[in-house]
Design a protein around this motif. Structure first.
Motif, mmCIF file in Angstrom:
data_model
loop_
_atom_site.group_PDB
_atom_site.id
_atom_site.type_symbol
_atom_site.label_atom_id
_atom_site.label_comp_id
_atom_site.label_asym_id
_atom_site.label_seq_id
_atom_site.Cartn_x
_atom_site.Cartn_y
_atom_site.Cartn_z
ATOM 1 N N ASP A 294 1.523 -1.503 0.081
ATOM 2 C CA ASP A 294 -0.233 0.222 -0.051
ATOM 3 C C ASP A 294 0.908 1.499 0.010
ATOM 4 N N ASN A 295 0.900 1.906 -1.284
ATOM 5 C CA ASN A 295 1.707 3.691 -1.592
ATOM 6 C C ASN A 295 1.082 4.545 -0.682
ATOM 7 N N ASN A 296 0.275 4.305 -0.138
ATOM 8 C CA ASN A 296 -0.565 5.284 0.829
ATOM 9 C C ASN A 296 -0.364 5.420 1.556
ATOM 10 N N TRP A 297 -0.006 4.887 2.714
ATOM 11 C CA TRP A 297 0.307 3.801 4.411
ATOM 12 C C TRP A 297 1.992 4.971 3.895
ATOM 13 N N ILE A 298 1.867 5.910 5.840
ATOM 14 C CA ILE A 298 3.635 6.696 4.993
ATOM 15 C C ILE A 298 3.143 5.974 7.615
ATOM 16 N N ALA A 299 4.513 5.177 7.517
ATOM 17 C CA ALA A 299 4.406 4.082 8.776
ATOM 18 C C ALA A 299 4.895 5.350 9.934
ATOM 19 N N PRO A 300 4.111 5.329 11.153
ATOM 20 C CA PRO A 300 4.507 5.792 12.120
ATOM 21 C C PRO A 300 5.333 5.914 12.638
ATOM 22 N N GLY B 185 9.006 4.927 9.615
ATOM 23 C CA GLY B 185 9.306 4.393 10.673
ATOM 24 C C GLY B 185 10.058 3.771 11.733
ATOM 25 N N HIS B 186 11.419 3.979 11.263
ATOM 26 C CA HIS B 186 12.734 4.064 11.754
ATOM 27 C C HIS B 186 13.440 4.945 11.952
ATOM 28 N N ILE B 187 14.160 6.087 13.121
ATOM 29 C CA ILE B 187 14.162 7.161 12.882
ATOM 30 C C ILE B 187 15.608 6.451 13.978
ATOM 31 N N GLY B 188 16.797 6.253 13.616
ATOM 32 C CA GLY B 188 18.478 6.604 14.320
ATOM 33 C C GLY B 188 18.467 8.205 14.539
ATOM 34 N N PRO B 189 19.717 7.897 15.445
ATOM 35 C CA PRO B 189 20.540 8.914 15.684
ATOM 36 C C PRO B 189 20.815 9.996 15.222
ATOM 37 N N LYS C 237 9.512 4.136 17.698
ATOM 38 C CA LYS C 237 9.314 4.212 18.948
ATOM 39 C C LYS C 237 8.289 5.710 19.596
ATOM 40 N N GLN C 238 7.725 5.575 18.770
ATOM 41 C CA GLN C 238 6.419 6.935 19.455
ATOM 42 C C GLN C 238 5.562 5.614 19.651
ATOM 43 N N ILE C 239 4.930 4.637 18.634
ATOM 44 C CA ILE C 239 3.856 3.196 18.987
ATOM 45 C C ILE C 239 4.767 3.025 20.256
ATOM 46 N N HIS C 240 5.933 2.941 20.322
ATOM 47 C CA HIS C 240 6.637 1.579 21.265
ATOM 48 C C HIS C 240 6.307 2.334 22.979
ATOM 49 N N ASN C 241 6.350 3.613 22.709
ATOM 50 C CA ASN C 241 6.451 4.434 23.896
ATOM 51 C C ASN C 241 5.398 4.306 24.273
ATOM 52 N N ILE C 242 3.973 4.096 23.547
ATOM 53 C CA ILE C 242 2.449 4.148 24.239
ATOM 54 C C ILE C 242 2.521 3.543 25.186
ATOM 55 N N PHE C 243 2.942 2.446 25.134
ATOM 56 C CA PHE C 243 3.151 1.477 25.940
ATOM 57 C C PHE C 243 3.838 1.358 26.982
ATOM 58 N N GLU C 244 4.949 2.146 27.268
ATOM 59 C CA GLU C 244 5.402 2.238 27.960
ATOM 60 C C GLU C 244 5.801 2.951 29.018
ATOM 61 N N PRO C 245 5.164 2.742 30.175
ATOM 62 C CA PRO C 245 4.672 3.307 31.268
ATOM 63 C C PRO C 245 5.755 4.719 32.213
#
Length: 402
Positions: free
Chosen positions: A28-34, A282-286, A37-45
């Motif tokens: 799907d060329n219209n999908w842009i990956a979130p 979806g990947h953003i490194g240093p 790290k942003q999604i991961h952090n939603i589930f980190e207390p």
């Protein structure tokens, strides 16, 4: 076809939870990956303050060959529990192949956990956090989504509705074409507003974000008070929001209206970072982060001058009820319009016009905004004998912009 479902616990499973979406949308060329790290952090207390008054779980679905073919998260926000009202949990970050049995197993698993935690219904797809991001199921406008806006395959609607989810409320997003002139009546309203000496429009400085947070909190808590699920924003949440805005900050896109010295209204627009982040997958490194921050200086000048960044989106607009007949909405738009055009922005997407809020829909129509997409937030009530009620409309007499 046989399936197995397992809770996400290990680091490997957390990474796989993110990977599921990449596999589902690989063609799907219209999908842009979130940003992962942003999604991961939603589930980190430690990263998400909603864990202070709630909890969340995640699951991954696999087929007989061991391939990951779906995922879902469920969460409970105890701050939303009110006396004599249905206590609804949430499901979100749902992804699935086009298979109703697979989707049903995901929904059943989330439902079981929610029922075990004494929840009476589940809303979805929603976020375990603020409702200005990752909220609702896309049912119209399957084009490249703005930053933090949910995107999904068209068949997801059937998966939700066939399971028994019902339309709780709808949210439309509408686009203003900045390359076209606004309606002449806006010029007339703008002229009248400017003639009122006690009305001022200010744009906050980045170094004044603590003041921005205080003004935002004051306006928000008055403007949102008639919302069915309203809860006051705290100083901590307002400061956190201000810190998040700092990364997206373009001063002329954030007008505040004042009546005398009293904060009366705000309009918060940000650049659509998906135009930049699309290539990151979806990947953003240093190194990528440093490059992004460097190029974002001077109001994202590097991206604007190269025509990469041309879209903005309004993520929030609020007006204190006592000032809602003063033309402040028009004034805020007009106070920024020419400057935003000069920055090279060609369109602004006005997000989240809920069908329960007639005033915001009237404003979107008045500025000539054209529908870009529509999301539905669904509700599934566990007790089939309990009456389903759609989200309570806000009357025109009491409605707020937002």
């Amino acid at each position: 076809m046989s399936f197995t479902i397992a809770q996400v616990v290990t680091e490997k499973e957390k990474a796989n939870f993110l990977k599921v979406a990449h596999d589902i949308y690989i063609l799907d060329n219209n999908w842009i990956a979130p940003l992962n790290k942003q999604i991961h952090n939603i589930f980190e207390p430690a990263k998400n303050s909603y864990f202070e008054h709630g909890c969340a779980r995640r699951w991954i679905l696999k087929n007989a060959e061991g391939e990951s073919i779906g995922r879902i998260a469920a969460f409970i926000d105890n701050d939303k529990k009110k006396n004599n009202q249905l206590h609804a949990g949430g499901v979100g970050f749902f992804e699935c192949i086009n298979d109703q049995c697979a989707a049903n197993l995901l929904f059943d698993t989330a439902r079981t956990w929610l029922e075990e935690n004494h929840v009476a219904a589940m809303d979805g797809p929603i976020n375990f956090g603020e409702n200005d991001r990752f909220w609702g199921l896309l049912v119209e406008g399957f084009t490249e989504p703005p930053f933090t806006t949910n995107y999904n395959h068209p068949y997801y609607r059937q998966l939700f509705e066939n399971y028994g989810f019902k339309d709780y409320y709808e949210m439309t997003s509408n686009v203003i074409d900045l390359e076209k002139p606004l309606d002449e009546r806006f010029e007339r309203i703008w002229s009248r507003v400017k003639e009122k000496n006690n009305v001022q429009f200010r744009h906050p400085q980045k170094k004044e974000l603590n003041v921005f947070a205080q003004h935002f909190k004051e306006i928000y808590n008055e403007a949102w008070q008639f919302h069915e699920e309203y809860k006051p924003i705290t100083e901590t949440r307002a400061l956190k929001f201000a810190k998040e805005i700092r990364v997206l900050f373009i001063r002329k896109m954030i007008p505040f209206a004042f009546i005398g010295d009293e904060p009366a209204a705000f309009l918060i627009c940000t650049p659509d970072l998906n135009q930049i982040f699309k290539e990151f997958k979806g990947h953003i490194g240093p190194f990528q982060l440093l490059k992004f921050l460097w190029r974002s200086r001077n109001d994202f000048a590097w991206y604007r001058k190269r025509g990469i960044l041309t879209k903005g989106h309004a993520i929030a607009i609020g007006v204190k009820p006592k000032f809602q007949q003063c033309g402040l909405e028009t004034g805020m738009i007009m106070s920024s319009l020419e400057d935003v055009r000069k920055l090279g922005f060609k369109s602004i997407e006005l997000r989240w016009a809920g069908d329960f809020n007639p005033k915001i829909n009237r404003l979107h129509s008045a500025v000539g905004a054209v529908r870009a997409r529509k999301h539905i937030t669904y509700r599934f009530i566990f007790d089939k004998n309990r009456e389903f009620k759609r989200y309570k409309p806000i009357s025109m007499e009491r409605s707020r912009i937002g």
